[in-house]
Design a protein around this motif. Structure first.
Motif, PDB file in Angstrom:
ATOM      1  N   LYS A  91       0.836  -1.207   0.000  1.00 50.58           N
ATOM      2  CA  LYS A  91       0.000   0.000   0.000  1.00 50.58           C
ATOM      3  C   LYS A  91       0.867   1.252   0.000  1.00 50.58           C
ATOM      4  N   GLN A  92       0.429   2.235  -0.772  1.00 53.57           N
ATOM      5  CA  GLN A  92       1.055   3.559  -0.780  1.00 53.57           C
ATOM      6  C   GLN A  92      -0.039   4.576  -0.497  1.00 53.57           C
ATOM      7  N   ILE A  93       0.273   5.538   0.355  1.00 52.23           N
ATOM      8  CA  ILE A  93      -0.714   6.553   0.713  1.00 52.23           C
ATOM      9  C   ILE A  93      -0.169   7.920   0.312  1.00 52.23           C
ATOM     10  N   GLU A  94      -1.025   8.691  -0.312  1.00 54.52           N
ATOM     11  CA  GLU A  94      -0.698  10.070  -0.716  1.00 54.52           C
ATOM     12  C   GLU A  94      -1.638  10.989   0.037  1.00 54.52           C
ATOM     13  N   TRP A  95      -1.084  12.018   0.690  1.00 54.25           N
ATOM     14  CA  TRP A  95      -1.888  12.946   1.471  1.00 54.25           C
ATOM     15  C   TRP A  95      -1.741  14.357   0.932  1.00 54.25           C
ATOM     16  N   ASN A  96      -2.800  15.146   1.050  1.00 57.26           N
ATOM     17  CA  ASN A  96      -2.784  16.548   0.630  1.00 57.26           C
ATOM     18  C   ASN A  96      -3.598  17.380   1.607  1.00 57.26           C
ATOM     19  N   ILE A  97      -2.944  18.333   2.242  1.00 57.77           N
ATOM     20  CA  ILE A  97      -3.618  19.221   3.190  1.00 57.77           C
ATOM     21  C   ILE A  97      -4.414  20.255   2.402  1.00 57.77           C
ATOM     22  N   THR A  98      -5.705  20.327   2.682  1.00 53.84           N
ATOM     23  CA  THR A  98      -6.543  21.349   2.050  1.00 53.84           C
ATOM     24  C   THR A  98      -7.309  22.081   3.142  1.00 53.84           C
ATOM     25  N   GLU A  99      -7.699  23.274   2.875  1.00 54.68           N
ATOM     26  CA  GLU A  99      -8.511  24.097   3.771  1.00 54.68           C
ATOM     27  C   GLU A  99      -7.945  24.203   5.188  1.00 54.68           C
ATOM     28  N   TYR A 113      -7.778  20.629   9.309  1.00 53.85           N
ATOM     29  CA  TYR A 113      -7.762  20.655   7.844  1.00 53.85           C
ATOM     30  C   TYR A 113      -8.439  19.410   7.291  1.00 53.85           C
ATOM     31  N   LEU A 114      -8.741  19.479   6.017  1.00 55.67           N
ATOM     32  CA  LEU A 114      -9.258  18.343   5.273  1.00 55.67           C
ATOM     33  C   LEU A 114      -8.076  17.742   4.516  1.00 55.67           C
ATOM     34  N   ASN A 115      -7.836  16.475   4.738  1.00 55.87           N
ATOM     35  CA  ASN A 115      -6.749  15.770   4.069  1.00 55.87           C
ATOM     36  C   ASN A 115      -7.372  14.953   2.936  1.00 55.87           C
ATOM     37  N   LYS A 116      -7.091  15.346   1.703  1.00 55.01           N
ATOM     38  CA  LYS A 116      -7.606  14.617   0.532  1.00 55.01           C
ATOM     39  C   LYS A 116      -6.447  13.863  -0.093  1.00 55.01           C
ATOM     40  N   GLN A 128      -9.431   8.999  -0.934  1.00 55.70           N
ATOM     41  CA  GLN A 128      -9.707   8.981   0.497  1.00 55.70           C
ATOM     42  C   GLN A 128      -9.744  10.415   1.000  1.00 55.70           C
ATOM     43  N   SER A 129     -10.475  10.624   2.086  1.00 57.10           N
ATOM     44  CA  SER A 129     -10.477  11.922   2.759  1.00 57.10           C
ATOM     45  C   SER A 129     -10.523  11.694   4.259  1.00 57.10           C
ATOM     46  N   TRP A 130      -9.791  12.533   4.979  1.00 53.00           N
ATOM     47  CA  TRP A 130      -9.724  12.473   6.424  1.00 53.00           C
ATOM     48  C   TRP A 130      -9.924  13.870   7.001  1.00 53.00           C
ATOM     49  N   LEU A 131     -10.569  13.951   8.150  1.00 45.88           N
ATOM     50  CA  LEU A 131     -10.607  15.180   8.929  1.00 45.88           C
ATOM     51  C   LEU A 131      -9.482  15.056   9.944  1.00 45.88           C
ATOM     52  N   GLU A 132      -8.579  16.032   9.947  1.00 43.04           N
ATOM     53  CA  GLU A 132      -7.410  15.925  10.811  1.00 43.04           C
ATOM     54  C   GLU A 132      -7.163  17.231  11.555  1.00 43.04           C
ATOM     55  N   SER A 133      -6.487  17.091  12.673  1.00 39.88           N
ATOM     56  CA  SER A 133      -6.113  18.272  13.443  1.00 39.88           C
ATOM     57  C   SER A 133      -4.823  17.984  14.185  1.00 39.88           C
ATOM     58  N   GLY A 134      -4.161  19.069  14.563  1.00 36.84           N
ATOM     59  CA  GLY A 134      -2.922  18.932  15.307  1.00 36.84           C
ATOM     60  C   GLY A 134      -2.757  20.068  16.294  1.00 36.84           C
ATOM     61  N   MET A 148      -1.687  14.862  17.259  1.00 34.49           N
ATOM     62  CA  MET A 148      -2.514  14.883  16.048  1.00 34.49           C
ATOM     63  C   MET A 148      -3.640  13.876  16.208  1.00 34.49           C
ATOM     64  N   GLN A 149      -4.692  14.089  15.426  1.00 34.74           N
ATOM     65  CA  GLN A 149      -5.767  13.108  15.317  1.00 34.74           C
ATOM     66  C   GLN A 149      -6.175  13.055  13.856  1.00 34.74           C
ATOM     67  N   SER A 150      -6.602  11.886  13.441  1.00 33.82           N
ATOM     68  CA  SER A 150      -7.041  11.685  12.071  1.00 33.82           C
ATOM     69  C   SER A 150      -8.298  10.822  12.088  1.00 33.82           C
ATOM     70  N   THR A 151      -9.340  11.311  11.424  1.00 32.24           N
ATOM     71  CA  THR A 151     -10.599  10.577  11.336  1.00 32.24           C
ATOM     72  C   THR A 151     -10.976  10.443   9.871  1.00 32.24           C
ATOM     73  N   ARG A 152     -11.068   9.209   9.417  1.00 29.20           N
ATOM     74  CA  ARG A 152     -11.461   8.972   8.032  1.00 29.20           C
ATOM     75  C   ARG A 152     -12.912   9.386   7.843  1.00 29.20           C
ATOM     76  N   ILE A 153     -13.181  10.043   6.748  1.00 27.58           N
ATOM     77  CA  ILE A 153     -14.552  10.438   6.429  1.00 27.58           C
ATOM     78  C   ILE A 153     -15.317   9.201   5.982  1.00 27.58           C
ATOM     79  N   PRO A 154     -16.515   8.975   6.542  1.00 28.74           N
ATOM     80  CA  PRO A 154     -17.290   7.775   6.192  1.00 28.74           C
ATOM     81  C   PRO A 154     -17.369   7.566   4.678  1.00 28.74           C
ATOM     82  N   GLY A 155     -17.272   6.295   4.299  1.00 26.38           N
ATOM     83  CA  GLY A 155     -17.317   5.950   2.886  1.00 26.38           C
ATOM     84  C   GLY A 155     -15.924   5.697   2.331  1.00 26.38           C
TER      85      GLY A 155
END
Length: 161
Positions: A91-99, A113-116, A128-134, A148-155
């Motif tokens: 598995k490879q994961i790509e993250w992008n901080i938005t908003e 922020y929204l991590n897309k 994938q999208s996650w709601l994250e904070s630090g 930090m915390q990371s919560t995957r957006i349902p779906g």
């Protein structure tokens, strides 16, 4: 003045002191420089995890950093070990901080922020999208992540432990 009145007066003064102090320390929207610096700290953490670079990760987190992610609590060493296991499983994961929404109070700050991003396994890529904070602390003029915390957006598709 009775003992009850004295206690009530002292209590009222204490409440006023706390409220005044709280108002004085009210969070301010971060300056552009702080917002960029704080967002860059989080980006550095994400790149360090993607590249399995423990030294880079250590450069942007406090000694007692931890993260809540994927239903678990990880410290800086165990989150890196988790990423190595994911990569070893293909598995490879790509993250992008938005908003990013950044706030600063003195030498502490928080970012939400929204991590897309995407998770890729072989030829299969899923968005994938996650709601994250630090929560960050400024030490010697340098921002570092404390929590930090990371919560995957349902779906979103799950990532195995």
């Amino acid at each position: 003045m009775t003992r009850r009145h004295t206690t009530a007066s002292i209590s009222a003064l204490l409440v006023m002191f706390v409220l005044t102090s709280t108002l004085r320390l009210k969070a301010q929207k971060a300056t552009a420089v702080d917002e960029r610096s704080i967002t860059d700290v989080v980006r550095t953490l994400l790149v360090a995890l993607r590249n399995e670079d423990q030294t880079e990760l250590n450069s942007v987190v406090t000694q007692d950093f931890y993260i809540f992610d994927n239903g678990s609590r990880f410290d800086k060493d165990s989150v890196m070990a988790f990423m190595k296991r994911l990569h070893a499983s293909g598995k490879q994961i790509e993250w992008n901080i938005t908003e990013p929404d950044v706030h600063v109070v003195g030498d502490v700050a928080w970012i939400a922020y929204l991590n897309k991003g995407t998770i890729t396994t072989g030829q299969i890529k899923s968005d994938q999208s996650w709601l994250e904070s630090g929560f960050l602390e400024r030490k010697s003029g340098k921002w570092q992540l404390e929590f930090m915390q990371s919560t995957r957006i349902p779906g979103s598709v799950g990532v195995p432990k």
